[in-house]
Design a protein around this motif. Structure first.
Motif, short mmCIF file in Angstrom:
data_model
loop_
_atom_site.label_atom_id
_atom_site.label_comp_id
_atom_site.label_asym_id
_atom_site.label_seq_id
_atom_site.Cartn_x
_atom_site.Cartn_y
_atom_site.Cartn_z
N VAL A 247 0.84 -1.21 0.00
CA VAL A 247 0.00 0.00 0.00
C VAL A 247 0.87 1.26 0.00
O VAL A 247 0.62 2.21 -0.75
CB VAL A 247 -0.94 -0.01 1.22
CG1 VAL A 247 -1.70 1.31 1.34
CG2 VAL A 247 -1.93 -1.17 1.13
N LYS A 248 1.90 1.25 0.82
CA LYS A 248 2.79 2.41 0.88
C LYS A 248 3.58 2.57 -0.42
O LYS A 248 3.82 3.69 -0.87
CB LYS A 248 3.74 2.27 2.08
CG LYS A 248 3.02 2.34 3.41
CD LYS A 248 3.94 2.04 4.57
CE LYS A 248 3.19 2.11 5.89
NZ LYS A 248 4.03 1.72 7.06
N ASP A 249 3.98 1.43 -1.01
CA ASP A 249 4.65 1.49 -2.31
C ASP A 249 3.76 2.14 -3.36
O ASP A 249 4.22 2.94 -4.19
CB ASP A 249 5.03 0.09 -2.78
CG ASP A 249 6.15 -0.54 -1.96
OD1 ASP A 249 6.78 0.18 -1.15
OD2 ASP A 249 6.38 -1.76 -2.11
N LEU A 250 2.48 1.78 -3.34
CA LEU A 250 1.53 2.33 -4.32
C LEU A 250 1.42 3.84 -4.17
O LEU A 250 1.33 4.57 -5.17
CB LEU A 250 0.16 1.67 -4.12
CG LEU A 250 -0.95 2.07 -5.08
CD1 LEU A 250 -0.57 1.79 -6.53
CD2 LEU A 250 -2.25 1.34 -4.72
N ASN A 251 1.47 4.32 -2.95
CA ASN A 251 1.42 5.78 -2.74
C ASN A 251 2.67 6.45 -3.31
O ASN A 251 2.60 7.55 -3.85
CB ASN A 251 1.29 6.08 -1.25
CG ASN A 251 1.04 7.56 -0.99
OD1 ASN A 251 0.20 8.18 -1.66
ND2 ASN A 251 1.75 8.12 -0.04
N LEU A 252 3.82 5.78 -3.21
CA LEU A 252 5.05 6.34 -3.76
C LEU A 252 5.04 6.32 -5.29
O LEU A 252 5.58 7.22 -5.93
CB LEU A 252 6.26 5.57 -3.24
CG LEU A 252 6.61 5.78 -1.77
CD1 LEU A 252 7.87 5.01 -1.40
CD2 LEU A 252 6.79 7.25 -1.45
N ILE A 253 4.42 5.30 -5.86
CA ILE A 253 4.28 5.25 -7.32
C ILE A 253 3.41 6.42 -7.78
O ILE A 253 3.73 7.10 -8.76
CB ILE A 253 3.68 3.90 -7.76
CG1 ILE A 253 4.69 2.78 -7.54
CG2 ILE A 253 3.25 3.95 -9.22
CD1 ILE A 253 4.14 1.40 -7.78
N ARG A 254 2.29 6.64 -7.09
CA ARG A 254 1.42 7.79 -7.41
C ARG A 254 2.22 9.08 -7.34
O ARG A 254 2.13 9.94 -8.24
CB ARG A 254 0.25 7.84 -6.43
CG ARG A 254 -0.62 9.09 -6.60
CD ARG A 254 -1.41 9.42 -5.36
NE ARG A 254 -0.56 9.67 -4.20
CZ ARG A 254 0.10 10.80 -3.99
NH1 ARG A 254 0.04 11.80 -4.87
NH2 ARG A 254 0.85 10.96 -2.91
N HIS A 255 3.01 9.23 -6.29
CA HIS A 255 3.81 10.46 -6.11
C HIS A 255 4.84 10.60 -7.23
O HIS A 255 5.05 11.70 -7.76
CB HIS A 255 4.50 10.41 -4.75
CG HIS A 255 5.30 11.64 -4.43
ND1 HIS A 255 6.65 11.74 -4.69
CD2 HIS A 255 4.93 12.83 -3.89
CE1 HIS A 255 7.08 12.93 -4.32
NE2 HIS A 255 6.07 13.61 -3.82
N ALA A 256 5.49 9.49 -7.61
CA ALA A 256 6.50 9.52 -8.68
C ALA A 256 5.89 9.89 -10.02
O ALA A 256 6.56 10.51 -10.86
CB ALA A 256 7.20 8.17 -8.77
N LEU A 257 4.63 9.53 -10.23
CA LEU A 257 3.94 9.86 -11.48
C LEU A 257 3.47 11.31 -11.50
O LEU A 257 3.00 11.80 -12.54
CB LEU A 257 2.73 8.93 -11.68
CG LEU A 257 3.06 7.46 -11.95
CD1 LEU A 257 1.78 6.62 -11.88
CD2 LEU A 257 3.72 7.29 -13.31
N GLY A 258 3.57 11.99 -10.38
CA GLY A 258 3.13 13.37 -10.30
C GLY A 258 1.63 13.53 -10.22
O GLY A 258 1.10 14.60 -10.56
N GLU A 259 0.93 12.47 -9.78
CA GLU A 259 -0.52 12.52 -9.70
C GLU A 259 -0.96 12.96 -8.31
O GLU A 259 -0.52 12.39 -7.30
CB GLU A 259 -1.12 11.15 -10.01
CG GLU A 259 -0.84 10.64 -11.40
CD GLU A 259 -1.55 11.45 -12.48
OE1 GLU A 259 -2.47 12.22 -12.14
OE2 GLU A 259 -1.17 11.33 -13.66
N PRO A 260 -1.84 13.95 -8.20
CA PRO A 260 -2.31 14.38 -6.87
C PRO A 260 -3.19 13.34 -6.19
O PRO A 260 -3.28 13.31 -4.96
CB PRO A 260 -3.11 15.66 -7.18
CG PRO A 260 -3.52 15.50 -8.61
CD PRO A 260 -2.41 14.75 -9.29
#
Length: 239
Positions: A139-152
C-alpha cells in the motif's frame, strides 16, 4: 507510441506517518514499472494493480485499452518481491520437500508443508527482507508510485489480491484517491483463511468425536468414533 520502462525506488522499511517516503538508509526496493503513453489529451495516469500474491504486473492488458489510452497513460508495475522488481522473494523447496498432500483434511501435513515453504522463503530471501514484504508495504509502495507519477490522487484498476491493496490504499489515503475499479474483489485477508479455517473445523470435529465417545453408547472411545464416523454420515445426512 513505445512502451516506457522505468524503475521506482522505494524504501524497504517505510517511515511512519510520512506524507511520502523517499529511499533512505534502511535498504531500497526497486519496483519495475511500465508506462504506455496516452494517445490524446492526457487526464492522468491509470495504475493497474495486479493480482497475486506475487503476480507480475508490468505491461498490463486492459479491456477497452484503446479508449482508455485516449485520456490516460497506462501504468503497470511488478510489486515488491515479484517479477523484475528487486530484491525478489525466492522460495525454492528442496526436491524431496516439493510433494504436496492432496488430502485437504490432512491438517498436520498442510501445516508441515506451510512451515517448509516459510523456511525456504526465509533461506532464499532473508528474514530481514521478508518481514518487510507485506500488504502494508504494498500500500505504501503504491502511494510512492502515485507520487513519482506526479498525480495528486490515484486512479487505478485492481484485480483479485490487488483489490485488497487498492481498498486499503483508499482507506489510508482517502484524499489521495480519485477513482478505483475493482475486478474480482477478494474478501479482506482471504488468502490467510483456508488453513486457519480448516484447522478450526478439524478441532471442532475432534471435540465432536470426544463428546460422542463420552456420551454415545455406540462409541467406546474417540478411536471408535473415528472408525464409525464415515458410516454415520450418510445415515444421518451429516455434511
Amino acid at each position: 507510441m513505445p512502451l516506457i520502462h522505468q524503475v521506482v525506488e522505494v524504501p524497504l522499511i517505510h517511515q511512519v506517518n510520512a506524507s511520502h517516503m523517499l529511499p533512505g538508509n534502511n535498504g531500497t526496493v526497486r519496483l519495475a514499472l511500465t508506462l504506455l503513453p496516452g494517445t490524446g489529451v492526457k487526464k492522468g495516469s491509470l495504475v493497474v494493480i495486479s493480482g497475486g500474491l506475487g503476480q507480475p504486473g508490468i505491461n498490463p492488458q486492459l479491456v477497452g485499452d484503446a479508449r482508455l489510452r485516449k485520456s490516460y497513460d497506462i501504468v503497470g508495475y511488478d510489486p515488491h518481491g515479484a517479477g523484475q522488481s528487486t530484491p525478489k522473494i525466492t522460495c525454492q523447496l528442496a526436491e524431496n520437500n516439493e510433494t504436496l498432500s492432496h488430502n485437504s483434511n490432512d491438517i498436520p501435513a498442510a501445516e508441515l508443508q506451510a512451515r517448509k515453504m516459510i523456511n525456504a522463503c526465509i533461506k532464499g530471501t532473508g528474514a530481514e527482507i521478508l518481514q518487510h514484504m507485506s500488504t502494508d508495504e504494498a500500500v505504501k509502495d503504491l502511494n510512492l508510485i502515485r507520487h513519482a507519477l506526479g498525480e495528486p490522487a490515484l486512479t487505478a484498476e485492481a484485480y483479485s489480491y490487488g483489490t485488497e491493496v487498492a481498498v486499503l490504499y483508499a482507506e489510508r489515503y482517502p484524499k489521495k484517491t480519485r477513482a478505483l475499479v475493482l475486478d474480482g474483489v477478494m474478501a479482506m485477508y482471504a488468502h490467510y483463511l483456508p488453513l486457519h479455517e480448516t484447522h478450526s473445523k478439524y478441532a471442532i470435529y475432534g471435540r465432536t468425536l470426544a463428546n460422542c465417545a463420552r456420551m454415545c453408547r455406540y462409541f467406546h472411545n474417540t478411536t471408535a468414533a473415528v472408525v464409525c464416523w464415515p458410516t454415520l454420515r450418510p445415515r444421518y445426512a451429516i455434511s
